[in-house]
Design a protein around this motif. Structure first.
Motif, PDB file in Angstrom:
ATOM      1  N   LYS A 149     118.051  27.444 126.353  1.00 54.19           N
ATOM      2  CA  LYS A 149     118.779  26.283 125.855  1.00 54.19           C
ATOM      3  C   LYS A 149     118.350  24.981 126.511  1.00 54.19           C
ATOM      4  CE  LYS A 149     122.804  29.250 125.482  1.00 54.19           C
ATOM      5  NZ  LYS A 149     124.107  29.540 126.037  1.00 54.19           N
ATOM      6  N   GLY A 150     117.562  25.064 127.544  1.00 54.10           N
ATOM      7  CA  GLY A 150     117.266  23.878 128.340  1.00 54.10           C
ATOM      8  C   GLY A 150     116.027  23.140 127.876  1.00 54.10           C
ATOM      9  N   VAL A 151     115.511  22.351 128.786  1.00 53.65           N
ATOM     10  CA  VAL A 151     114.361  21.488 128.522  1.00 53.65           C
ATOM     11  C   VAL A 151     113.080  22.303 128.422  1.00 53.65           C
ATOM     12  CG1 VAL A 151     113.031  19.553 129.441  1.00 53.65           C
ATOM     13  CG2 VAL A 151     115.507  19.623 129.755  1.00 53.65           C
ATOM     14  N   VAL A 152     112.954  23.328 129.235  1.00 49.65           N
ATOM     15  CA  VAL A 152     111.738  24.131 129.278  1.00 49.65           C
ATOM     16  C   VAL A 152     111.845  25.258 128.258  1.00 49.65           C
ATOM     17  CG1 VAL A 152     110.271  25.545 130.741  1.00 49.65           C
ATOM     18  CG2 VAL A 152     111.502  23.624 131.716  1.00 49.65           C
ATOM     19  N   THR A 153     110.836  25.365 127.431  1.00 53.30           N
ATOM     20  CA  THR A 153     110.817  26.444 126.442  1.00 53.30           C
ATOM     21  C   THR A 153     109.816  27.496 126.870  1.00 53.30           C
ATOM     22  OG1 THR A 153     109.103  25.384 125.129  1.00 53.30           O
ATOM     23  CG2 THR A 153     111.400  24.848 124.583  1.00 53.30           C
ATOM     24  N   THR A 154     109.793  28.596 126.150  1.00 51.53           N
ATOM     25  CA  THR A 154     108.862  29.677 126.458  1.00 51.53           C
ATOM     26  C   THR A 154     107.427  29.213 126.264  1.00 51.53           C
ATOM     27  OG1 THR A 154     110.543  31.197 125.637  1.00 51.53           O
ATOM     28  CG2 THR A 154     108.354  32.092 125.971  1.00 51.53           C
ATOM     29  N   ASP A 155     107.202  28.387 125.277  1.00 52.81           N
ATOM     30  CA  ASP A 155     105.847  27.861 125.059  1.00 52.81           C
ATOM     31  C   ASP A 155     105.389  27.006 126.234  1.00 52.81           C
ATOM     32  OD1 ASP A 155     105.721  29.089 122.605  1.00 52.81           O
ATOM     33  OD2 ASP A 155     106.504  27.327 121.528  1.00 52.81           O
ATOM     34  N   ASP A 156     106.297  26.206 126.769  1.00 55.95           N
ATOM     35  CA  ASP A 156     105.940  25.380 127.922  1.00 55.95           C
ATOM     36  C   ASP A 156     105.578  26.246 129.131  1.00 55.95           C
ATOM     37  OD1 ASP A 156     106.410  23.112 126.458  1.00 55.95           O
ATOM     38  OD2 ASP A 156     108.472  22.855 127.189  1.00 55.95           O
ATOM     39  N   VAL A 157     106.336  27.309 129.298  1.00 55.20           N
ATOM     40  CA  VAL A 157     106.073  28.204 130.430  1.00 55.20           C
ATOM     41  C   VAL A 157     104.704  28.867 130.274  1.00 55.20           C
ATOM     42  CG1 VAL A 157     106.819  30.321 131.582  1.00 55.20           C
ATOM     43  CG2 VAL A 157     108.500  28.610 130.931  1.00 55.20           C
ATOM     44  N   THR A 158     104.381  29.342 129.069  1.00 56.99           N
ATOM     45  CA  THR A 158     103.083  29.992 128.872  1.00 56.99           C
ATOM     46  C   THR A 158     101.940  28.995 129.003  1.00 56.99           C
ATOM     47  OG1 THR A 158     103.339  29.757 126.481  1.00 56.99           O
ATOM     48  CG2 THR A 158     103.951  31.863 127.446  1.00 56.99           C
ATOM     49  N   ARG A 159     102.163  27.758 128.644  1.00 60.48           N
ATOM     50  CA  ARG A 159     101.110  26.751 128.820  1.00 60.48           C
ATOM     51  C   ARG A 159     100.925  26.398 130.295  1.00 60.48           C
ATOM     52  NH1 ARG A 159     102.747  22.026 125.974  1.00 60.48           N
ATOM     53  NH2 ARG A 159     104.400  23.102 124.905  1.00 60.48           N
ATOM     54  N   ALA A 160     101.965  26.581 131.106  1.00 60.86           N
ATOM     55  CA  ALA A 160     101.879  26.245 132.530  1.00 60.86           C
ATOM     56  C   ALA A 160     101.308  27.389 133.373  1.00 60.86           C
ATOM     57  CB  ALA A 160     103.256  25.866 133.058  1.00 60.86           C
ATOM     58  N   LEU A 161     101.130  28.560 132.789  1.00 59.82           N
ATOM     59  CA  LEU A 161     100.630  29.697 133.558  1.00 59.82           C
ATOM     60  C   LEU A 161      99.265  29.458 134.203  1.00 59.82           C
ATOM     61  CD1 LEU A 161     101.757  32.906 131.658  1.00 59.82           C
ATOM     62  CD2 LEU A 161     102.416  32.133 133.911  1.00 59.82           C
ATOM     63  N   PRO A 162      98.280  28.849 133.533  1.00 61.97           N
ATOM     64  CA  PRO A 162      97.008  28.609 134.227  1.00 61.97           C
ATOM     65  C   PRO A 162      97.177  27.758 135.484  1.00 61.97           C
ATOM     66  CG  PRO A 162      96.707  28.299 131.875  1.00 61.97           C
ATOM     67  CD  PRO A 162      98.178  28.497 132.115  1.00 61.97           C
ATOM     68  N   PHE A 163      98.052  26.779 135.438  1.00 64.76           N
ATOM     69  CA  PHE A 163      98.301  25.955 136.618  1.00 64.76           C
ATOM     70  C   PHE A 163      98.942  26.775 137.728  1.00 64.76           C
ATOM     71  CE2 PHE A 163     100.982  22.950 139.035  1.00 64.76           C
ATOM     72  CZ  PHE A 163      99.959  22.182 139.565  1.00 64.76           C
ATOM     73  N   VAL A 164      99.855  27.655 137.370  1.00 63.75           N
ATOM     74  CA  VAL A 164     100.498  28.517 138.365  1.00 63.75           C
ATOM     75  C   VAL A 164      99.459  29.445 138.992  1.00 63.75           C
ATOM     76  CG1 VAL A 164     102.180  30.381 138.665  1.00 63.75           C
ATOM     77  CG2 VAL A 164     102.761  28.388 137.289  1.00 63.75           C
ATOM     78  N   PHE A 165      98.571  30.004 138.180  1.00 57.54           N
ATOM     79  CA  PHE A 165      97.500  30.856 138.713  1.00 57.54           C
ATOM     80  C   PHE A 165      96.583  30.057 139.630  1.00 57.54           C
ATOM     81  CE2 PHE A 165      97.956  33.713 134.805  1.00 57.54           C
ATOM     82  CZ  PHE A 165      98.846  34.549 135.465  1.00 57.54           C
ATOM     83  N   PHE A 166      96.299  28.810 139.255  1.00 54.22           N
ATOM     84  CA  PHE A 166      95.460  27.955 140.089  1.00 54.22           C
ATOM     85  C   PHE A 166      96.124  27.723 141.444  1.00 54.22           C
ATOM     86  CE2 PHE A 166      94.382  23.587 141.467  1.00 54.22           C
ATOM     87  CZ  PHE A 166      93.040  23.799 141.750  1.00 54.22           C
TER      88      PHE A 166
END
Length: 134
Positions: free
Chosen positions: A39-56
């Motif tokens: 329900k919040g600001v962050v969606t599942t798509d945003d999280v999956t797009r941020a995964l490469p940065f998290v891996f980095f």
């Protein structure tokens, strides 16, 4: 003759049949993360797009840890080598002092006596050209 065995087998199979109960789907518990993702600001798509940065970031963390280990091993080696250099320095100084002692006139004379060489009693003489020609 009755098929007694066949009936026993059928009874056992009937008992073995699993009763599958369908459970109602449980709702996802309400907590900060589920609310943020659904329900919040962050969606599942945003999280999956941020995964490469998290891996980095995870890779950078591993490189940092590895660098720390290498630095600590280098410091341990430097410590070990400095202790070895100190020990070798002490050995050098000891050997140098022994050599200075053994090269004194009295010590050389003592060692030469064992070979049958004696110290000269008369002083050395200076030769000149006039004396050599005669």
């Amino acid at each position: 003759m009755s098929n007694r065995l066949r009936t026993e087998i059928q009874e056992e199979e009937a008992e073995k049949e699993l009763v599958v109960e369908e459970r109602p789907v449980q709702d996802v518990p309400e907590n900060f993360f589920t609310n943020l993702l659904s329900k919040g600001v962050v969606t599942t798509d945003d999280v999956t797009r941020a995964l490469p940065f998290v891996f980095f970031l995870a890779l950078l963390g591993m490189v940092y840890i590895a660098n720390r280990h290498v630095a600590e091993n280098t410091l341990r080696n430097i410590d070990k080598l400095s202790k070895e250099v100190k020990g070798l320095s002490w050995d050098f100084k000891t050997t140098k002092a022994e050599m200075a002692y053994k090269s004194t006139l009295t010590e050389v004379a003592k060692r030469a006596d064992t070979l049958g060489v004696t110290e000269s009693v008369e002083p050395p003489q200076k030769l000149t050209d006039a004396e050599v020609v005669k």
